[in-house]
Motif scaffolding. Structure first.
Motif, PDB file in Angstrom:
ATOM      1  N   ARG A  13       0.879  -1.173   0.000  1.00  0.00           N
ATOM      2  CA  ARG A  13       0.000   0.000   0.000  1.00  0.00           C
ATOM      3  C   ARG A  13       0.913   1.218   0.000  1.00  0.00           C
ATOM      4  O   ARG A  13       1.813   1.324   0.827  1.00  0.00           O
ATOM      5  CB  ARG A  13      -0.900  -0.010   1.232  1.00  0.00           C
ATOM      6  CG  ARG A  13      -1.934   1.105   1.220  1.00  0.00           C
ATOM      7  CD  ARG A  13      -2.867   0.968   2.410  1.00  0.00           C
ATOM      8  NE  ARG A  13      -3.902   1.979   2.361  1.00  0.00           N
ATOM      9  CZ  ARG A  13      -5.193   1.728   2.534  1.00  0.00           C
ATOM     10  NH1 ARG A  13      -5.602   0.498   2.749  1.00  0.00           N
ATOM     11  NH2 ARG A  13      -6.067   2.703   2.487  1.00  0.00           N
ATOM     12  N   ARG A  15       1.275   5.607  -0.368  1.00  0.00           N
ATOM     13  CA  ARG A  15       0.559   6.844  -0.032  1.00  0.00           C
ATOM     14  C   ARG A  15       1.337   8.052  -0.548  1.00  0.00           C
ATOM     15  O   ARG A  15       2.552   8.119  -0.434  1.00  0.00           O
ATOM     16  CB  ARG A  15       0.404   6.953   1.481  1.00  0.00           C
ATOM     17  CG  ARG A  15      -0.180   8.270   1.953  1.00  0.00           C
ATOM     18  CD  ARG A  15      -0.552   8.218   3.420  1.00  0.00           C
ATOM     19  NE  ARG A  15      -1.668   7.298   3.564  1.00  0.00           N
ATOM     20  CZ  ARG A  15      -2.077   6.816   4.734  1.00  0.00           C
ATOM     21  NH1 ARG A  15      -1.484   7.161   5.852  1.00  0.00           N
ATOM     22  NH2 ARG A  15      -3.108   5.980   4.779  1.00  0.00           N
ATOM     23  N   LYS A  16       0.586   9.021  -1.065  1.00  0.00           N
ATOM     24  CA  LYS A  16       1.130  10.320  -1.449  1.00  0.00           C
ATOM     25  C   LYS A  16       0.511  11.354  -0.531  1.00  0.00           C
ATOM     26  O   LYS A  16      -0.714  11.514  -0.495  1.00  0.00           O
ATOM     27  CB  LYS A  16       0.792  10.639  -2.913  1.00  0.00           C
ATOM     28  CG  LYS A  16       1.116  12.064  -3.342  1.00  0.00           C
ATOM     29  CD  LYS A  16       2.593  12.333  -3.398  1.00  0.00           C
ATOM     30  CE  LYS A  16       2.856  13.725  -3.991  1.00  0.00           C
ATOM     31  NZ  LYS A  16       4.246  14.085  -3.862  1.00  0.00           N
ATOM     32  N   PHE A  99      -8.666   6.933  -2.758  1.00  0.00           N
ATOM     33  CA  PHE A  99      -7.978   5.673  -3.027  1.00  0.00           C
ATOM     34  C   PHE A  99      -8.051   5.426  -4.538  1.00  0.00           C
ATOM     35  O   PHE A  99      -9.140   5.463  -5.119  1.00  0.00           O
ATOM     36  CB  PHE A  99      -8.661   4.523  -2.275  1.00  0.00           C
ATOM     37  CG  PHE A  99      -7.879   3.241  -2.318  1.00  0.00           C
ATOM     38  CD1 PHE A  99      -6.899   2.982  -1.372  1.00  0.00           C
ATOM     39  CD2 PHE A  99      -8.116   2.297  -3.305  1.00  0.00           C
ATOM     40  CE1 PHE A  99      -6.174   1.800  -1.410  1.00  0.00           C
ATOM     41  CE2 PHE A  99      -7.398   1.121  -3.351  1.00  0.00           C
ATOM     42  CZ  PHE A  99      -6.423   0.865  -2.402  1.00  0.00           C
ATOM     43  N   HIS A 133      -4.188  12.892   1.838  1.00  0.00           N
ATOM     44  CA  HIS A 133      -3.309  11.969   1.112  1.00  0.00           C
ATOM     45  C   HIS A 133      -4.129  11.114   0.154  1.00  0.00           C
ATOM     46  O   HIS A 133      -5.363  11.075   0.243  1.00  0.00           O
ATOM     47  CB  HIS A 133      -2.529  11.069   2.078  1.00  0.00           C
ATOM     48  CG  HIS A 133      -3.407  10.296   3.021  1.00  0.00           C
ATOM     49  ND1 HIS A 133      -4.101   9.169   2.646  1.00  0.00           N
ATOM     50  CD2 HIS A 133      -3.740  10.519   4.312  1.00  0.00           C
ATOM     51  CE1 HIS A 133      -4.789   8.710   3.668  1.00  0.00           C
ATOM     52  NE2 HIS A 133      -4.597   9.519   4.695  1.00  0.00           N
ATOM     53  N   ASP A 135      -4.047   7.084  -1.472  1.00  0.00           N
ATOM     54  CA  ASP A 135      -3.472   5.748  -1.343  1.00  0.00           C
ATOM     55  C   ASP A 135      -3.803   4.896  -2.553  1.00  0.00           C
ATOM     56  O   ASP A 135      -4.754   5.180  -3.288  1.00  0.00           O
ATOM     57  CB  ASP A 135      -4.041   5.032  -0.106  1.00  0.00           C
ATOM     58  CG  ASP A 135      -3.515   5.577   1.206  1.00  0.00           C
ATOM     59  OD1 ASP A 135      -2.702   6.517   1.191  1.00  0.00           O
ATOM     60  OD2 ASP A 135      -3.934   5.061   2.258  1.00  0.00           O
ATOM     61  N   LYS A 137      -3.043   0.429  -3.890  1.00  0.00           N
ATOM     62  CA  LYS A 137      -2.435  -0.875  -3.653  1.00  0.00           C
ATOM     63  C   LYS A 137      -1.847  -1.348  -4.966  1.00  0.00           C
ATOM     64  O   LYS A 137      -2.453  -1.183  -6.028  1.00  0.00           O
ATOM     65  CB  LYS A 137      -3.478  -1.873  -3.163  1.00  0.00           C
ATOM     66  CG  LYS A 137      -2.945  -3.300  -3.031  1.00  0.00           C
ATOM     67  CD  LYS A 137      -4.056  -4.318  -2.848  1.00  0.00           C
ATOM     68  CE  LYS A 137      -4.715  -4.674  -4.131  1.00  0.00           C
ATOM     69  NZ  LYS A 137      -4.336  -5.900  -4.786  1.00  0.00           N
ATOM     70  N   TYR A 150       5.156   5.211  -9.091  1.00  0.00           N
ATOM     71  CA  TYR A 150       4.559   5.733  -7.869  1.00  0.00           C
ATOM     72  C   TYR A 150       5.626   6.308  -6.937  1.00  0.00           C
ATOM     73  O   TYR A 150       5.433   7.361  -6.325  1.00  0.00           O
ATOM     74  CB  TYR A 150       3.741   4.657  -7.157  1.00  0.00           C
ATOM     75  CG  TYR A 150       2.638   4.078  -7.997  1.00  0.00           C
ATOM     76  CD1 TYR A 150       1.884   4.877  -8.853  1.00  0.00           C
ATOM     77  CD2 TYR A 150       2.345   2.719  -7.960  1.00  0.00           C
ATOM     78  CE1 TYR A 150       0.863   4.340  -9.633  1.00  0.00           C
ATOM     79  CE2 TYR A 150       1.332   2.180  -8.728  1.00  0.00           C
ATOM     80  CZ  TYR A 150       0.598   2.992  -9.566  1.00  0.00           C
ATOM     81  OH  TYR A 150      -0.410   2.451 -10.328  1.00  0.00           O
ATOM     82  N   MET A 155       5.283   8.696  -3.686  1.00  0.00           N
ATOM     83  CA  MET A 155       4.466   7.800  -2.870  1.00  0.00           C
ATOM     84  C   MET A 155       5.393   6.913  -2.051  1.00  0.00           C
ATOM     85  O   MET A 155       6.436   6.479  -2.528  1.00  0.00           O
ATOM     86  CB  MET A 155       3.539   6.960  -3.739  1.00  0.00           C
ATOM     87  CG  MET A 155       2.551   7.806  -4.534  1.00  0.00           C
ATOM     88  SD  MET A 155       1.267   6.836  -5.369  1.00  0.00           S
ATOM     89  CE  MET A 155       0.088   6.654  -4.002  1.00  0.00           C
ATOM     90  N   VAL A 158       3.006   2.432   3.317  1.00  0.00           N
ATOM     91  CA  VAL A 158       2.356   2.610   4.624  1.00  0.00           C
ATOM     92  C   VAL A 158       1.824   1.253   5.051  1.00  0.00           C
ATOM     93  O   VAL A 158       1.741   0.314   4.262  1.00  0.00           O
ATOM     94  CB  VAL A 158       1.212   3.655   4.590  1.00  0.00           C
ATOM     95  CG1 VAL A 158       1.765   5.040   4.303  1.00  0.00           C
ATOM     96  CG2 VAL A 158       0.137   3.276   3.595  1.00  0.00           C
ATOM     97  N   TRP A 160      -0.587  -1.748   5.838  1.00  0.00           N
ATOM     98  CA  TRP A 160      -1.685  -2.214   5.008  1.00  0.00           C
ATOM     99  C   TRP A 160      -3.012  -1.618   5.452  1.00  0.00           C
ATOM    100  O   TRP A 160      -3.847  -1.241   4.645  1.00  0.00           O
ATOM    101  CB  TRP A 160      -1.768  -3.741   5.035  1.00  0.00           C
ATOM    102  CG  TRP A 160      -2.881  -4.188   4.142  1.00  0.00           C
ATOM    103  CD1 TRP A 160      -4.075  -4.695   4.529  1.00  0.00           C
ATOM    104  CD2 TRP A 160      -2.909  -4.101   2.719  1.00  0.00           C
ATOM    105  NE1 TRP A 160      -4.859  -4.934   3.433  1.00  0.00           N
ATOM    106  CE2 TRP A 160      -4.169  -4.589   2.312  1.00  0.00           C
ATOM    107  CE3 TRP A 160      -2.016  -3.667   1.750  1.00  0.00           C
ATOM    108  CZ2 TRP A 160      -4.541  -4.652   0.965  1.00  0.00           C
ATOM    109  CZ3 TRP A 160      -2.398  -3.732   0.426  1.00  0.00           C
ATOM    110  CH2 TRP A 160      -3.635  -4.220   0.042  1.00  0.00           C
ATOM    111  N   GLY A 162      -3.578   1.158   6.543  1.00  0.00           N
ATOM    112  CA  GLY A 162      -3.631   2.572   6.200  1.00  0.00           C
ATOM    113  C   GLY A 162      -3.375   3.439   7.378  1.00  0.00           C
ATOM    114  O   GLY A 162      -3.447   4.609   7.401  1.00  0.00           O
TER     115      GLY A 162
END
Length: 162
Positions: A13, A15-16, A99, A133, A135, A137, A150, A155, A158, A160, A162
């Motif tokens: 997973r 994240r930005k 997401f 943010h 996210d 997968k 990514y 990114m 993180v 899983w 979240g």
């Protein structure tokens, strides 16, 4: 947000954080971006079926019923990239929880920066909506090129959950 499917081996997973590092999306010449419109769902399903090893997760009617019936579905958050011939070249299907459910670029349209532009566009839209943010997968083995994209966009992994 309903949790994404449990992780498979090598799933991650990412994240930005939507901070000042965002840059405007740059669309390659001959490509335009718009949101999902009436009648676009079959082309989106065909693109996902073409691009993903597991397809679009079922036949069109079943897939569309699941996607359009999801409480996080908003057609304004399904970004389509159309080529100069009017064909669907790429798409980013996002949930209202910030997401990115699916990012797909047709093999013939790859290498032009379309996936990167779609992600920058999605980041900007969610920042405008007040999300802290975004996210997604992905799989580090099956989608190694996507993982590199990514990471280049800032990114980071993180937990899983979240």
């Amino acid at each position: 947000m309903p949790e994404p499917r449990p992780p498979a081996p090598n799933d991650i997973r990412l994240r930005k954080i939507l901070d000042e590092t965002l840059v405007p999306a740059h669309w390659p010449d001959g490509f335009v971006m718009r949101s999902l419109g009436h009648g676009d769902a079959p082309a989106l399903h065909a693109l996902l079926t073409e691009v993903f090893e597991d397809g679009a997760d079922g036949p069109f009617d079943e897939w569309w019923s699941r996607v359009s019936g999801d409480p996080e579905f908003d057609p304004a958050l399904c970004f389509l990239v159309i080529d100069g011939k009017g064909l669907l070249a790429a798409a980013a299907l996002c949930w209202t929880s910030a997401f990115v459910r699916d990012l797909a670029v047709h093999p013939q349209a790859r290498g032009r920066g379309i996936g990167e532009a779609l992600m920058w566009h999605a980041f900007a839209v969610f920042r405008e909506r007040g999300a802290p943010h975004v996210d997604l997968k992905t799989n580090t083995v099956e989608n190694a090129a996507a993982v590199r994209l990514y990471q280049r966009l800032g990114m980071s992994p993180v937990a899983w959950e979240g």
